[in-house]
Scaffold this motif. Structure first.
Motif, PDB file in Angstrom:
ATOM      1  N   PHE A 187       1.213  -0.941   0.103  1.00 23.74           N
ATOM      2  CA  PHE A 187       0.062   0.456  -0.050  1.00 23.74           C
ATOM      3  C   PHE A 187       1.062   1.193  -0.600  1.00 23.74           C
ATOM      4  CE2 PHE A 187      -3.342  -2.758   0.971  1.00 23.74           C
ATOM      5  CZ  PHE A 187      -4.522  -1.989   0.558  1.00 23.74           C
ATOM      6  N   ASN A 215       6.131  -7.346   9.733  1.00 23.04           N
ATOM      7  CA  ASN A 215       4.804  -7.871   8.897  1.00 23.04           C
ATOM      8  C   ASN A 215       4.653  -9.102   8.535  1.00 23.04           C
ATOM      9  OD1 ASN A 215       4.873  -4.571   7.108  1.00 23.04           O
ATOM     10  ND2 ASN A 215       4.426  -5.076   8.856  1.00 23.04           N
ATOM     11  N   PHE A 229      -7.098  -0.717   5.518  1.00 25.40           N
ATOM     12  CA  PHE A 229      -6.597   0.282   5.316  1.00 25.40           C
ATOM     13  C   PHE A 229      -7.255   1.386   5.109  1.00 25.40           C
ATOM     14  CE2 PHE A 229      -2.463  -2.241   4.435  1.00 25.40           C
ATOM     15  CZ  PHE A 229      -1.476  -1.277   5.759  1.00 25.40           C
ATOM     16  N   ARG A 247      -8.301   2.587   2.340  1.00 28.80           N
ATOM     17  CA  ARG A 247      -7.831   2.765   0.812  1.00 28.80           C
ATOM     18  C   ARG A 247      -7.730   1.628   0.042  1.00 28.80           C
ATOM     19  NH1 ARG A 247      -5.822   8.274   0.413  1.00 28.80           N
ATOM     20  NH2 ARG A 247      -6.290   9.342   2.516  1.00 28.80           N
ATOM     21  N   HIS A 290      -7.603   0.636   9.522  1.00 32.53           N
ATOM     22  CA  HIS A 290      -5.978   2.145  10.084  1.00 32.53           C
ATOM     23  C   HIS A 290      -6.736   3.215   9.816  1.00 32.53           C
ATOM     24  CE1 HIS A 290      -1.908   2.042  11.157  1.00 32.53           C
ATOM     25  NE2 HIS A 290      -1.814   2.522  10.153  1.00 32.53           N
ATOM     26  N   ALA A 325      -6.544   5.638  13.410  1.00 38.83           N
ATOM     27  CA  ALA A 325      -5.385   6.694  13.291  1.00 38.83           C
ATOM     28  C   ALA A 325      -5.966   8.729  13.380  1.00 38.83           C
ATOM     29  CB  ALA A 325      -4.594   6.424  11.973  1.00 38.83           C
ATOM     30  N   ARG A 371       4.831  11.227   9.156  1.00 36.49           N
ATOM     31  CA  ARG A 371       5.067   9.875   9.262  1.00 36.49           C
ATOM     32  C   ARG A 371       6.301   9.679   8.001  1.00 36.49           C
ATOM     33  NH1 ARG A 371       0.896   7.045   6.951  1.00 36.49           N
ATOM     34  NH2 ARG A 371       0.017   9.016   6.834  1.00 36.49           N
ATOM     35  N   PHE A 397       9.348   2.462  11.381  1.00 40.30           N
ATOM     36  CA  PHE A 397       8.184   3.486  11.546  1.00 40.30           C
ATOM     37  C   PHE A 397       8.596   4.439  11.724  1.00 40.30           C
ATOM     38  CE2 PHE A 397       5.038   5.613  13.966  1.00 40.30           C
ATOM     39  CZ  PHE A 397       4.408   6.300  12.801  1.00 40.30           C
ATOM     40  N   GLN A 429      -1.665   6.109  18.883  1.00 39.40           N
ATOM     41  CA  GLN A 429      -0.697   5.300  19.091  1.00 39.40           C
ATOM     42  C   GLN A 429      -2.144   3.898  19.526  1.00 39.40           C
ATOM     43  OE1 GLN A 429       1.321   2.276  16.636  1.00 39.40           O
ATOM     44  NE2 GLN A 429      -0.647   1.073  18.710  1.00 39.40           N
TER      45      GLN A 429
END
Ligand code: HEM
Ligand SMILES: [Cu+2]
Lengths: 445, 269
Positions: A232, A276, A293, A295, A330, A334, A348, A369, A384
């Motif tokens: 993604f 992952n 996600f 998206r 997500h 978030a 990020r 991350f 988080q």
């Protein structure tokens, strides 16, 4: 989608001249670089070994700087028993940063001696868009009574979250160095140089390298966020890193943050090594991946604009029950995109990592991350906590990382060095170093 | 220990070494070092005899007590001892050097015995290993006696010992069953410091800052190790605080960097 939604997006704002004024200056051959953002995918053939990013400025480079293809986080134990030791360490780091980011011929020594440089970049160092960003961990302050009073207010030791399986050897550190460059060799060279140059004050604790895929967009195409190892686009909804005033609110510590004076211009850094489970992910239906996600996979468009672009912002208010974008997706967890959640924006700037094979025979891959914010409690920690329990957890396992405070930047020339304001705040001769010198009452600008 | 085939290198160095020593006033230090090594080797043989006797008589406690002090002599002379790679492997290799680790029938020497003593609290099956160890140590003694000491190996040994500590000791991997690593540390440091002391007069005038820095780092090590003394030796490695481990690591890394220039400073290749 309203204009308001776009305002916090990195895509939405025209880049004004003022925006560049405070960002570390990028001396690129092409002007295209100026419209790039922190987490955009690096462009094929656009990077040059001669690319040079100035390390100087009110903020350190490597934070809002467009991310090159390679990066690394290296965490160290620090040996410093008093302010003079710490100043010596900061000055030595500053020297190396200046040399490494500038490039030039390596000093030649008597061949009977070990060479001064590892040699992996050859006899002439190329800057290769190298940035070296230094952050301090809570333990640096807490383990030293003379430094304790100067600790940034919100700096704490990273605590375990619900889905974490932290490995002690991959966590925390007194000092962290983020290295980013076009090529991996430059990153490795810089790490080797620093380890060799400062052996008596920095002892390596852990390090994690990563990279992001380079893309080859058709001419005139808008910038794309780089893809993570789940396939993604990652970075789409980042706040616009080229918008200096937005960065002043989201990323840089300023008068609003109730931090010690010396910390003005710095930034909190959250680092997480997140494994992952890629095999399992690759066996998950596409629609489910996209619901996890919020998206689409191919374009990164939000699910409520499936034929749109990643630049578009989802309108959660129009979908209160999560029929289109699941409430536990997500992006929705978030950032619920409420007026209140604006306070929790983060920048990020992650890298993907690939470490080989786990004991169970599965691939050891994941996300290095990295995110930046002016307040780690309002930023990473809050986000988080919201993400705790998200469906994505089935596929990810945070195993390491830590929280750090990136020092304010330093100026070219004079006697400036990285961390000078902190050292000044420790000095008994600096005005009221024990009390108001460390408060925000006299913010520098 | 290092698994490199250094025997060939040693021969090569021995051939070219001796003229360099004469031109550089290293004759004195090198012969004094040779004396030191041969003393330590004698002690190694003597102590190994007692250690092996304890193992062979099934006296687990006594064997445990003799393990660390015996090894210390070996660790002190490691730069010379490891010139004989076949013996170094036989005497001091670790389980990681074998594909089947501890279960590997080829796993020999001090660490194989350490494994039996601490992990199984027994000397069972150790007699052949112990006898072989003694034979190897005696062989080492003979070979060292007839070895011409190349000055670059002697001087370089100061750094080699630091590399040894940095690579395998600081992690507590060397004596992983007995946790007697601090004894080995002490042996490696003393061995290195001995070499530095011997050549110090040759560089003290020309490079006082270097000498001061090296001395300071040895002093850090001394004071840090002193905190962990117990009886004739040291407490187990797991008692070392994280802070002191970091302190030792920094001093070792700094010494490894500094001492890596010692050969060059003395004009040796
Ligand atoms: C392996 C772990 C993770 C993966 C694979 C991942 C992936 C993604 C993806 C694909 C997006 C959508 C595109 C975008 O806006 O960038 C996204 C958005 C986002 N992620 Fe993550 N992420 C991970 C971990 C985290 C963590 C640990 C945090 C913070 C605690 C976080 C915070 C966010 C935020 C704030 C957004 C933007 C939401 C919005 O404003 O729309 N992510 N992430
Ligand atoms: Cu050894």
């Amino acid at each position: 989608m309203t204009n308001d939604h776009l305002r916090t997006s990195r895509r939405g704002l025209f880049l004004g001249a003022a925006a560049l004024a405070t960002a570390p200056r990028l001396v690129f051959a092409s002007t295209e670089a100026e419209t790039r953002h922190a987490a955009d995918a690096p462009i094929e053939d656009a990077a040059r070994l001669s690319d040079r990013i100035q390390p100087y400025g009110p903020h350190q480079a490597g934070i809002t700087t467009p991310r090159p293809a390679n990066g690394m986080i290296a965490s160290f134990h620090v040996l410093a028993d008093n302010p003079a030791d710490l100043e010596r360490l900061f000055r030595r780091l500053t020297d190396r940063i200046i040399v490494l980011t500038k490039g030039g011929p390596v000093p030649e020594l008597d061949p009977k001696l070990p060479p001064s440089d590892s040699g992996i970049l050859g006899p002439v160092l190329t800057p290769d868009a190298l940035t070296v960003t230094v952050g301090l961990g809570a333990s640096l302050f807490e383990d030293r009574p003379w430094l304790q009073p100067a600790k940034p207010r919100a700096l704490v030791r990273m605590a375990q979250f619900r889905n974490d399986a932290l490995i002690a050897d991959l966590c925390h550190g007194d000092l962290v160095i983020q290295l980013c460059a076009n090529t991996q060799d430059t990153v490795i060279h810089a790490l080797r140089d620093i380890v060799k140059s400062i052996p008596d004050q920095l002892v390596l604790k852990w390090a994690q390298a990563g990279n992001v895929p380079v893309i080859s967009p058709p001419p005139g195409a808008p910038p794309e966020s780089a893809r993570n190892l789940l396939g993604f686009r990652d970075g789409s909804a980042n706040p616009d890193s080229a918008d200096a005033s937005l960065m002043d609110t989201v990323v840089w510590v300023g008068p609003a943050n109730d931090e010690p004076d010396w910390a003005t211009g710095g930034s909190y850094m959250a680092v997480r090594i997140i494994r992952n489970n890629v095999e399992r992910w690759d066996r998950t239906p596409l629609l489910e991946q996209e619901r996890i996600f919020g998206r689409t996979k191919i374009t990164g468009a939000p699910l409520d604009h499936p034929h749109g672009t990643e630049a578009m912002a989802p309108d959660f208010a129009a979908d209160p029950h999560g029929k289109v974008t699941p409430l536990d997706s997500h992006i929705r967890m978030a950032n619920p995109r409420t007026p209140a959640s604006k306070a929790n924006l983060i920048l990020r700037r992650p890298f993907n990592y690939v470490n080989g094979v786990l004991k169970n025979g599965q691939l050891d891959q994941g996300l290095l991350f990295i995110c930046w914010q002016a307040d780690i409690e309002k930023g990473f920690i809050t986000v988080q906590r919201r993400l705790d329990g998200e469906p994505l957890e089935e596929y990810i396992k945070p195993v390491g990382g830590g929280y750090f405070f990136a020092l304010p930047g330093f100026a070219e020339g004079g006697d400036d060095f990285l961390g000078r304001t902190l050292i000044a705040a420790l000095s008994p001769t600096s005005q009221d170093s024990s009390q108001s010198g460390l408060s925000t009452s006299q913010a520098q600008n | 220990m290092r698994m490199f085939a250094l025997t060939a290198v040693a021969g090569l160095l021995a051939a070219t070494g001796s003229q360099a020593a004469e031109t550089l006033d290293l004759v004195g230090p090198v012969s004094e070092y040779k004396l030191f090594v041969s003393e330590q080797t004698d002690l190694l043989v003597e102590d190994t005899e007692a250690f092996v006797a304890a193992v062979n008589s099934g006296d687990v406690e006594k064997a445990k007590a003799l393990f660390a002090p015996t090894r210390q002599h070996y660790e002190m002379i490691e730069p010379i001892a490891e010139l004989f790679s076949d013996l170094d492997v036989a005497i001091d290799s670790r389980a990681d050097d074998y594909e089947k680790a501890e279960a590997d029938p080829d796993f020999p020497g001090f660490h194989r015995i350490e494994y039996g003593l601490w992990e199984h609290n027994s000397t069972e099956g150790l007699t052949p290993v112990a006898d072989q160890l003694l034979a190897n140590v005696q062989d080492l003694q003979g070979r060292i006696e007839s070895l011409p000491f190349p000055p670059e190996v002697v001087v370089g040994g100061a750094a080699v010992l630091m590399e040894e500590v940095a690579a395998t000791k600081i992690s507590g991997e060397e004596d992983r069953y007995s946790h007697t690593d601090l004894w080995d540390f002490k042996g490696n440091f003393d061995g290195s410091q001995k070499i530095v002391e011997l050549v110090k007069p040759l560089i003290a005038d020309q490079d006082p800052a270097f000498v001061r820095q090296v001395d300071a780092n040895f002093a850090v090590i001394d004071t840090t190790l002193a905190k962990y003394e117990e009886g004739e030796g040291y407490v187990t490695y797991d008692k070392l605080t994280e802070q002191d481990r970091v302190k030792l690591a920094a001093a070792v890394n700094a010494l490894a960097e500094d001492l890596s220039t010692l050969r060059g400073k003395l004009g040796l290749d």
